[in-house]
Design a protein around this motif. Structure first.
Motif, PDB file in Angstrom:
ATOM      1  N   LYS A  40       0.833  -1.208   0.000  1.00 25.74           N
ATOM      2  CA  LYS A  40       0.000   0.000   0.000  1.00 25.74           C
ATOM      3  C   LYS A  40       0.866   1.256   0.000  1.00 25.74           C
ATOM      4  O   LYS A  40       2.022   1.229   0.428  1.00 25.74           O
ATOM      5  CB  LYS A  40      -0.924   0.010   1.220  1.00 25.74           C
ATOM      6  CG  LYS A  40      -2.032  -1.044   1.171  1.00 25.74           C
ATOM      7  CD  LYS A  40      -2.949  -0.934   2.373  1.00 25.74           C
ATOM      8  CE  LYS A  40      -4.127  -1.887   2.270  1.00 25.74           C
ATOM      9  NZ  LYS A  40      -5.082  -1.480   1.217  1.00 25.74           N
ATOM     10  N   ASN A  41       0.281   2.359  -0.456  1.00 29.29           N
ATOM     11  CA  ASN A  41       0.997   3.633  -0.435  1.00 29.29           C
ATOM     12  C   ASN A  41       0.704   4.384   0.866  1.00 29.29           C
ATOM     13  O   ASN A  41       0.034   3.867   1.764  1.00 29.29           O
ATOM     14  CB  ASN A  41       0.637   4.481  -1.660  1.00 29.29           C
ATOM     15  CG  ASN A  41      -0.858   4.793  -1.725  1.00 29.29           C
ATOM     16  OD1 ASN A  41      -1.569   4.730  -0.717  1.00 29.29           O
ATOM     17  ND2 ASN A  41      -1.333   5.137  -2.914  1.00 29.29           N
ATOM     18  N   LYS A  42       1.185   5.616   0.962  1.00 31.24           N
ATOM     19  CA  LYS A  42       1.016   6.401   2.189  1.00 31.24           C
ATOM     20  C   LYS A  42      -0.444   6.720   2.487  1.00 31.24           C
ATOM     21  O   LYS A  42      -0.818   6.958   3.633  1.00 31.24           O
ATOM     22  CB  LYS A  42       1.818   7.702   2.084  1.00 31.24           C
ATOM     23  CG  LYS A  42       3.324   7.486   2.022  1.00 31.24           C
ATOM     24  CD  LYS A  42       4.062   8.806   1.893  1.00 31.24           C
ATOM     25  CE  LYS A  42       5.567   8.580   1.818  1.00 31.24           C
ATOM     26  NZ  LYS A  42       6.316   9.865   1.661  1.00 31.24           N
ATOM     27  N   ARG A  73      -1.226  -0.590  -3.869  1.00 31.40           N
ATOM     28  CA  ARG A  73      -0.335  -0.385  -5.011  1.00 31.40           C
ATOM     29  C   ARG A  73      -0.098  -1.680  -5.776  1.00 31.40           C
ATOM     30  O   ARG A  73       0.008  -1.674  -7.002  1.00 31.40           O
ATOM     31  CB  ARG A  73       1.006   0.184  -4.541  1.00 31.40           C
ATOM     32  CG  ARG A  73       0.912   1.565  -3.937  1.00 31.40           C
ATOM     33  CD  ARG A  73       2.265   2.239  -3.878  1.00 31.40           C
ATOM     34  NE  ARG A  73       3.257   1.429  -3.165  1.00 31.40           N
ATOM     35  CZ  ARG A  73       4.517   1.819  -2.967  1.00 31.40           C
ATOM     36  NH1 ARG A  73       4.930   2.980  -3.444  1.00 31.40           N
ATOM     37  NH2 ARG A  73       5.356   1.057  -2.296  1.00 31.40           N
ATOM     38  N   ALA A  74      -0.004  -2.787  -5.036  1.00 32.15           N
ATOM     39  CA  ALA A  74       0.275  -4.064  -5.692  1.00 32.15           C
ATOM     40  C   ALA A  74      -0.152  -5.218  -4.794  1.00 32.15           C
ATOM     41  O   ALA A  74      -0.193  -5.088  -3.567  1.00 32.15           O
ATOM     42  CB  ALA A  74       1.764  -4.183  -6.025  1.00 32.15           C
ATOM     43  N   VAL A  75      -0.465  -6.330  -5.430  1.00 37.54           N
ATOM     44  CA  VAL A  75      -0.775  -7.567  -4.716  1.00 37.54           C
ATOM     45  C   VAL A  75       0.177  -8.639  -5.230  1.00 37.54           C
ATOM     46  O   VAL A  75       0.246  -8.887  -6.435  1.00 37.54           O
ATOM     47  CB  VAL A  75      -2.236  -8.012  -4.934  1.00 37.54           C
ATOM     48  CG1 VAL A  75      -2.527  -9.271  -4.119  1.00 37.54           C
ATOM     49  CG2 VAL A  75      -3.209  -6.893  -4.559  1.00 37.54           C
ATOM     50  N   HIS A  76       0.915  -9.243  -4.302  1.00 35.11           N
ATOM     51  CA  HIS A  76       1.909 -10.253  -4.660  1.00 35.11           C
ATOM     52  C   HIS A  76       1.393 -11.647  -4.293  1.00 35.11           C
ATOM     53  O   HIS A  76       0.980 -11.881  -3.153  1.00 35.11           O
ATOM     54  CB  HIS A  76       3.223 -10.022  -3.903  1.00 35.11           C
ATOM     55  CG  HIS A  76       3.890  -8.721  -4.220  1.00 35.11           C
ATOM     56  ND1 HIS A  76       3.374  -7.501  -3.846  1.00 35.11           N
ATOM     57  CD2 HIS A  76       5.056  -8.454  -4.869  1.00 35.11           C
ATOM     58  CE1 HIS A  76       4.184  -6.535  -4.243  1.00 35.11           C
ATOM     59  NE2 HIS A  76       5.209  -7.086  -4.870  1.00 35.11           N
ATOM     60  N   VAL A 116       2.617 -10.720  -9.746  1.00 38.18           N
ATOM     61  CA  VAL A 116       2.299  -9.413  -9.162  1.00 38.18           C
ATOM     62  C   VAL A 116       1.214  -8.723  -9.978  1.00 38.18           C
ATOM     63  O   VAL A 116       1.330  -8.608 -11.201  1.00 38.18           O
ATOM     64  CB  VAL A 116       3.547  -8.503  -9.109  1.00 38.18           C
ATOM     65  CG1 VAL A 116       3.190  -7.157  -8.477  1.00 38.18           C
ATOM     66  CG2 VAL A 116       4.673  -9.176  -8.333  1.00 38.18           C
ATOM     67  N   TYR A 117       0.191  -8.268  -9.269  1.00 41.97           N
ATOM     68  CA  TYR A 117      -0.826  -7.426  -9.905  1.00 41.97           C
ATOM     69  C   TYR A 117      -0.624  -5.993  -9.433  1.00 41.97           C
ATOM     70  O   TYR A 117      -0.461  -5.738  -8.235  1.00 41.97           O
ATOM     71  CB  TYR A 117      -2.243  -7.861  -9.529  1.00 41.97           C
ATOM     72  CG  TYR A 117      -3.294  -6.890 -10.043  1.00 41.97           C
ATOM     73  CD1 TYR A 117      -3.843  -7.050 -11.305  1.00 41.97           C
ATOM     74  CD2 TYR A 117      -3.683  -5.787  -9.282  1.00 41.97           C
ATOM     75  CE1 TYR A 117      -4.772  -6.140 -11.804  1.00 41.97           C
ATOM     76  CE2 TYR A 117      -4.606  -4.872  -9.768  1.00 41.97           C
ATOM     77  CZ  TYR A 117      -5.145  -5.056 -11.029  1.00 41.97           C
ATOM     78  OH  TYR A 117      -6.048  -4.146 -11.517  1.00 41.97           O
TER      79      TYR A 117
END
Length: 204
Positions: A142-144, A149-152, A168-169
């Motif tokens: 996640k971002n701030k 932001r991404a799912v691994h 990675v999505y």
């Protein structure tokens, strides 16, 4: 001897599938070492028998020796890399829809980090088909602003000097640029699968 060879091949296939889909990452190296040792012993036995029977060598002996050598090579080479790549392609297609559904649930906030350390890991229920190897955990980045932001999804959790490998999505522009840089620097280990989906190797 034919039956024993068939049993060995079936056992190896079960090992490969279990190693890829089921075994926890902290158990994988131990099972891998054990299986390699078993294959080495079997290989030595077959080499000795082949030497003893060299004057009257039969096809089944050569076939057995060749098969065990191939199984050993495929298991030992770069920590099971060859069968893993084959399983990886199967895995991608089998669990494609389920992974996309999980991504939607992460983005919608239904799935979140659920470990005590709150380190981005979300433990999914352990059910087939497994979508993330080595325990069915996913890593949420996640971002701030707490936006995903991404799912691994783990392909390999890594052991010894092996890297961690993911599906990675991401739909985040900054993350995409970072992944693209990884692809350009090491295209043999990293590539884009389709829109928003990547296969990434994270070397430790």
């Amino acid at each position: 001897m034919k039956k024993k060879l068939i049993v060995l091949i079936i056992t190896w296939l079960v090992f490969v599938a279990s190693d890829y889909f089921i075994l926890p990452y902290f158990v994988q190296p131990l099972i891998w070492i054990l299986f390699c040792l078993v294959l080495v012993v079997l290989l030595i036995i077959q080499i000795v028998k082949t030497i003893k029977e060299r004057k009257n060598l039969k096809l089944i002996r050569v076939s057995t020796l060749s098969t065990i050598f191939i199984l050993f090579f495929m298991t030992f080479y770069n920590f099971n890399e060859i069968p893993h790549l084959i399983m990886e392609k199967i895995d991608w297609h089998v669990s494609y829809q389920k992974r996309n559904q999980i991504v939607k649930e992460v983005i919608n906030g239904k799935l979140k980090s659920n470990t005590k350390m709150h380190n981005g890991i979300c433990k999914l229920s352990f059910e087939f088909p497994i979508v993330s190897n080595g325990g069915n955990d996913i890593l949420i980045d996640k971002n701030k602003d707490d936006q995903t932001r991404a799912v691994h999804f783990w392909i390999s959790r890594g052991f010894f000097d092996s890297p961690q490998i993911y599906f990675v999505y991401t739909h985040d522009a900054e993350t995409k640029r970072h992944l693209q840089n990884m692809i350009e620097s090491r295209p043999e280990y990293n590539w884009k699968i389709e829109e928003n989906w990547y296969r990434i190797t994270e070397r430790l």
